[in-house]
Scaffold this motif. Structure first.
Motif, PDB file in Angstrom:
ATOM      1  N   ALA A   1       0.844  -1.203   0.000  1.00 53.56           N
ATOM      2  CA  ALA A   1       0.000   0.000   0.000  1.00 53.56           C
ATOM      3  C   ALA A   1       0.878   1.251   0.000  1.00 53.56           C
ATOM      4  N   SER A   2       0.224   2.397  -0.137  1.00 55.07           N
ATOM      5  CA  SER A   2       0.963   3.665  -0.152  1.00 55.07           C
ATOM      6  C   SER A   2       0.168   4.705   0.630  1.00 55.07           C
ATOM      7  N   THR A   3       0.857   5.444   1.494  1.00 56.11           N
ATOM      8  CA  THR A   3       0.204   6.499   2.285  1.00 56.11           C
ATOM      9  C   THR A   3      -0.463   7.520   1.375  1.00 56.11           C
ATOM     10  N   LYS A   4       0.106   7.738   0.194  1.00 50.19           N
ATOM     11  CA  LYS A   4      -0.442   8.683  -0.782  1.00 50.19           C
ATOM     12  C   LYS A   4      -1.874   8.292  -1.160  1.00 50.19           C
ATOM     13  N   ILE A   5      -2.125   6.985  -1.235  1.00 46.37           N
ATOM     14  CA  ILE A   5      -3.444   6.483  -1.630  1.00 46.37           C
ATOM     15  C   ILE A   5      -4.361   6.296  -0.416  1.00 46.37           C
ATOM     16  N   THR A   6      -3.810   5.745   0.670  1.00 45.08           N
ATOM     17  CA  THR A   6      -4.652   5.395   1.819  1.00 45.08           C
ATOM     18  C   THR A   6      -4.794   6.517   2.843  1.00 45.08           C
ATOM     19  N   GLY A   7      -3.787   7.387   2.905  1.00 47.53           N
ATOM     20  CA  GLY A   7      -3.775   8.405   3.950  1.00 47.53           C
ATOM     21  C   GLY A   7      -3.415   7.825   5.303  1.00 47.53           C
ATOM     22  N   GLU A   8      -2.958   6.577   5.302  1.00 47.70           N
ATOM     23  CA  GLU A   8      -2.644   5.890   6.561  1.00 47.70           C
ATOM     24  C   GLU A   8      -1.223   5.339   6.547  1.00 47.70           C
ATOM     25  N   VAL A   9      -0.774   4.908   7.722  1.00 47.07           N
ATOM     26  CA  VAL A   9       0.563   4.323   7.863  1.00 47.07           C
ATOM     27  C   VAL A   9       0.613   2.998   7.102  1.00 47.07           C
ATOM     28  N   VAL A  10       1.710   2.761   6.394  1.00 44.25           N
ATOM     29  CA  VAL A  10       1.912   1.494   5.682  1.00 44.25           C
ATOM     30  C   VAL A  10       2.391   0.452   6.696  1.00 44.25           C
ATOM     31  N   VAL A  11       1.787  -0.750   6.637  1.00 47.06           N
ATOM     32  CA  VAL A  11       2.120  -1.801   7.614  1.00 47.06           C
ATOM     33  C   VAL A  11       2.564  -3.080   6.915  1.00 47.06           C
ATOM     34  N   GLY A  12       3.221  -3.949   7.675  1.00 44.97           N
ATOM     35  CA  GLY A  12       3.647  -5.239   7.153  1.00 44.97           C
ATOM     36  C   GLY A  12       4.011  -6.158   8.308  1.00 44.97           C
ATOM     37  N   PRO A  13       4.311  -7.417   8.010  1.00 47.16           N
ATOM     38  CA  PRO A  13       4.701  -8.337   9.076  1.00 47.16           C
ATOM     39  C   PRO A  13       6.004  -7.913   9.747  1.00 47.16           C
ATOM     40  N   SER A  14       6.905  -7.313   8.960  1.00 46.44           N
ATOM     41  CA  SER A  14       8.201  -6.842   9.469  1.00 46.44           C
ATOM     42  C   SER A  14       8.529  -5.501   8.825  1.00 46.44           C
ATOM     43  N   ALA A  15       9.459  -4.784   9.424  1.00 46.11           N
ATOM     44  CA  ALA A  15       9.847  -3.466   8.906  1.00 46.11           C
ATOM     45  C   ALA A  15      10.821  -3.631   7.741  1.00 46.11           C
ATOM     46  N   ILE A  16      10.292  -4.207   6.645  1.00 43.29           N
ATOM     47  CA  ILE A  16      11.098  -4.474   5.445  1.00 43.29           C
ATOM     48  C   ILE A  16      10.345  -3.928   4.236  1.00 43.29           C
ATOM     49  N   GLU A  17      11.049  -3.211   3.371  1.00 47.50           N
ATOM     50  CA  GLU A  17      10.419  -2.673   2.159  1.00 47.50           C
ATOM     51  C   GLU A  17       9.790  -3.789   1.335  1.00 47.50           C
ATOM     52  N   ASN A  18       8.661  -3.472   0.709  1.00 50.31           N
ATOM     53  CA  ASN A  18       8.011  -4.443  -0.167  1.00 50.31           C
ATOM     54  C   ASN A  18       8.895  -4.697  -1.386  1.00 50.31           C
ATOM     55  N   LEU A  19       9.156  -5.957  -1.672  1.00 47.19           N
ATOM     56  CA  LEU A  19      10.084  -6.317  -2.752  1.00 47.19           C
ATOM     57  C   LEU A  19       9.617  -5.870  -4.131  1.00 47.19           C
ATOM     58  N   ARG A  20       8.320  -5.640  -4.288  1.00 47.79           N
ATOM     59  CA  ARG A  20       7.810  -5.224  -5.594  1.00 47.79           C
ATOM     60  C   ARG A  20       7.578  -3.718  -5.656  1.00 47.79           C
ATOM     61  N   LYS A  21       7.845  -3.026  -4.542  1.00 41.89           N
ATOM     62  CA  LYS A  21       7.580  -1.601  -4.499  1.00 41.89           C
ATOM     63  C   LYS A  21       8.809  -0.782  -4.095  1.00 41.89           C
ATOM     64  N   ASN A  22       9.443  -1.229  -3.011  1.00 39.51           N
ATOM     65  CA  ASN A  22      10.709  -0.620  -2.557  1.00 39.51           C
ATOM     66  C   ASN A  22      10.671   0.890  -2.388  1.00 39.51           C
ATOM     67  N   ASP A  23       9.673   1.399  -1.679  1.00 39.58           N
ATOM     68  CA  ASP A  23       9.714   2.842  -1.460  1.00 39.58           C
ATOM     69  C   ASP A  23       9.350   3.266  -0.035  1.00 39.58           C
ATOM     70  N   THR A  24       8.895   2.313   0.774  1.00 41.82           N
ATOM     71  CA  THR A  24       8.507   2.650   2.150  1.00 41.82           C
ATOM     72  C   THR A  24       8.876   1.511   3.087  1.00 41.82           C
ATOM     73  N   ILE A  25       9.419   1.859   4.234  1.00 41.83           N
ATOM     74  CA  ILE A  25       9.635   0.827   5.262  1.00 41.83           C
ATOM     75  C   ILE A  25       8.370   0.773   6.096  1.00 41.83           C
ATOM     76  N   PRO A  26       7.660  -0.356   6.082  1.00 44.70           N
ATOM     77  CA  PRO A  26       6.383  -0.418   6.796  1.00 44.70           C
ATOM     78  C   PRO A  26       6.546  -0.505   8.315  1.00 44.70           C
ATOM     79  N   HIS A  27       5.489  -0.121   8.991  1.00 45.45           N
ATOM     80  CA  HIS A  27       5.418  -0.322  10.439  1.00 45.45           C
ATOM     81  C   HIS A  27       5.162  -1.811  10.691  1.00 45.45           C
ATOM     82  N   GLU A  28       5.933  -2.429  11.578  1.00 43.44           N
ATOM     83  CA  GLU A  28       5.733  -3.854  11.901  1.00 43.44           C
ATOM     84  C   GLU A  28       4.476  -4.006  12.754  1.00 43.44           C
ATOM     85  N   LEU A  29       3.554  -4.815  12.265  1.00 39.15           N
ATOM     86  CA  LEU A  29       2.272  -4.990  12.950  1.00 39.15           C
ATOM     87  C   LEU A  29       2.440  -5.591  14.347  1.00 39.15           C
ATOM     88  N   THR A  30       1.696  -5.029  15.301  1.00 37.46           N
ATOM     89  CA  THR A  30       1.648  -5.611  16.642  1.00 37.46           C
ATOM     90  C   THR A  30       0.609  -6.733  16.636  1.00 37.46           C
TER      91      THR A  30
END
Length: 332
Positions: A109-138
């Motif tokens: 996802a992208s904050t530009k589109i969602t207006g929200e923090v980008v999240v993921g299982p770990s704080a690792i850039e998406n391999l197909r996007k490579n532009d944001t380090i996501p917040h690691e989900l609690t």
């Protein structure tokens, strides 16, 4: 009888043949994700005549944070149900069955589109996007996402669809948990494959609770990343067995972070080596997609036991009469 023309029954779902139109994003919905005239016209054209037994509607976001792109379909709140009913009714009127795919984009996802923090299982850039380090989900945030999948599945059923598909492929959130490339967690959601599919099993359980036992639940699995250190077919065989036990009725096989293609091959049904292996360990039907453009190729893949259902994407996307011609050709 032709293998492609054989009917198939899965719980409340009766398919007249083995041809599936897989989910393909159209970017035709309204800006807020609501059903538009364009999207109704598109699915009307594709389902006309009912030659495709099953149409899987493009991925729809379960919450704003999980929205992947502009003009993506929404299943994020109850106000979407009414518009989606008109889509399900239209496809049924044309003679096809319809399943809706539900998804959370995670780090794609992208904050530009969602207006929200980008999240993921770990704080690792998406391999197909490579532009944001996501917040690691609690763990609490993971619970919230599972609940949003549950509510989305309820809406799919309320809108009159014939089943729901959980999306875990193409580098989106559940696929990110499945892949060791993006999941570096050290808690119960990371590490070995059984931990990496924990969220999937929790989503399946939550979905099953709300849709009941007789409503078909599908899962699209990115069964291999085709990348060193990524998910493998051995991981997917373990996952497939657990998904079947958890209540998945149909497994829809695709690629993981490699997307829709297999590097270095262009043969028709290029994910067939994956589906063939998975079919050895499960009894539920398996959908095979991947560059299938000829009815004879689809027929052979089924006859050779590589899959139970055939997804034809780009050929149908380019030519709305492909299914009609192919079914008639095999009926002669």
């Amino acid at each position: 009888m032709s293998s492609l023309l054989k009917p198939l029954e899965i719980k409340s779902l009766t398919l007249k043949n083995r041809l599936v139109m897989p989910p393909m994003a159209t970017a035709k919905s309204e800006v807020n994700g609501r059903i538009s005239r364009n999207i109704l016209d598109y699915y009307n054209e594709k389902s006309m005549g009912g030659y495709i037994s099953l149409i899987i509607i493009e991925h729809s976001f379960i919450n704003q944070q999980g929205k992947a792109s502009d003009h993506q379909l929404s299943i994020a709140d109850d106000s979407t149900i009414e518009g989606l009913k008109s889509l399900a009714e239209l496809i049924h009127k044309n003679g096809s069955k319809a399943v809706m795919q539900i998804n959370h984009a995670g780090s794609a996802a992208s904050t530009k589109i969602t207006g929200e923090v980008v999240v993921g299982p770990s704080a690792i850039e998406n391999l197909r996007k490579n532009d944001t380090i996501p917040h690691e989900l609690t763990k609490k945030e993971i619970e919230g996402i599972i609940n949003d999948f549950k509510k989305a599945a309820y809406r799919v059923k309320e809108a009159g669809f014939d089943g729901v598909e959980i999306h875990s492929a193409h580098g989106y959130l559940l696929n990110q948990f499945f892949s060791p490339l993006s999941n570096k967690r050290t808690d119960e959601y990371g590490g070995n494959v059984n931990n990496r599919i924990r969220i999937h099993l929790e989503v399946i359980k939550a979905v099953r609770e709300v849709v009941g036992e007789n409503f078909p639940v599908l899962l699209r699995l990115g069964a291999s990343d085709y990348t060193e250190g990524g998910s493998t077919i051995e991981d997917s065989k373990i996952a497939a067995k657990e998904f079947e036990k958890a209540g998945v009725d149909i497994l829809d096989i695709s690629g993981g972070f490699c997307g829709y293609n297999v590097p270095g091959t262009s043969e028709q049904g290029y994910f067939s080596s994956l589906t063939e292996e998975i079919k050895k360990v499960v009894s539920m039907p398996v959908i095979l997609t991947g560059g299938i453009t000829e009815a004879k190729a689809a027929e052979k893949l089924l006859a050779d036991g590589k899959a139970d259902l055939i997804g034809v994407g780009r050929a149908i996307y380019k030519d709305s009469k492909w299914a009609e011609r192919s079914i008639k050709e095999l009926s002669i």
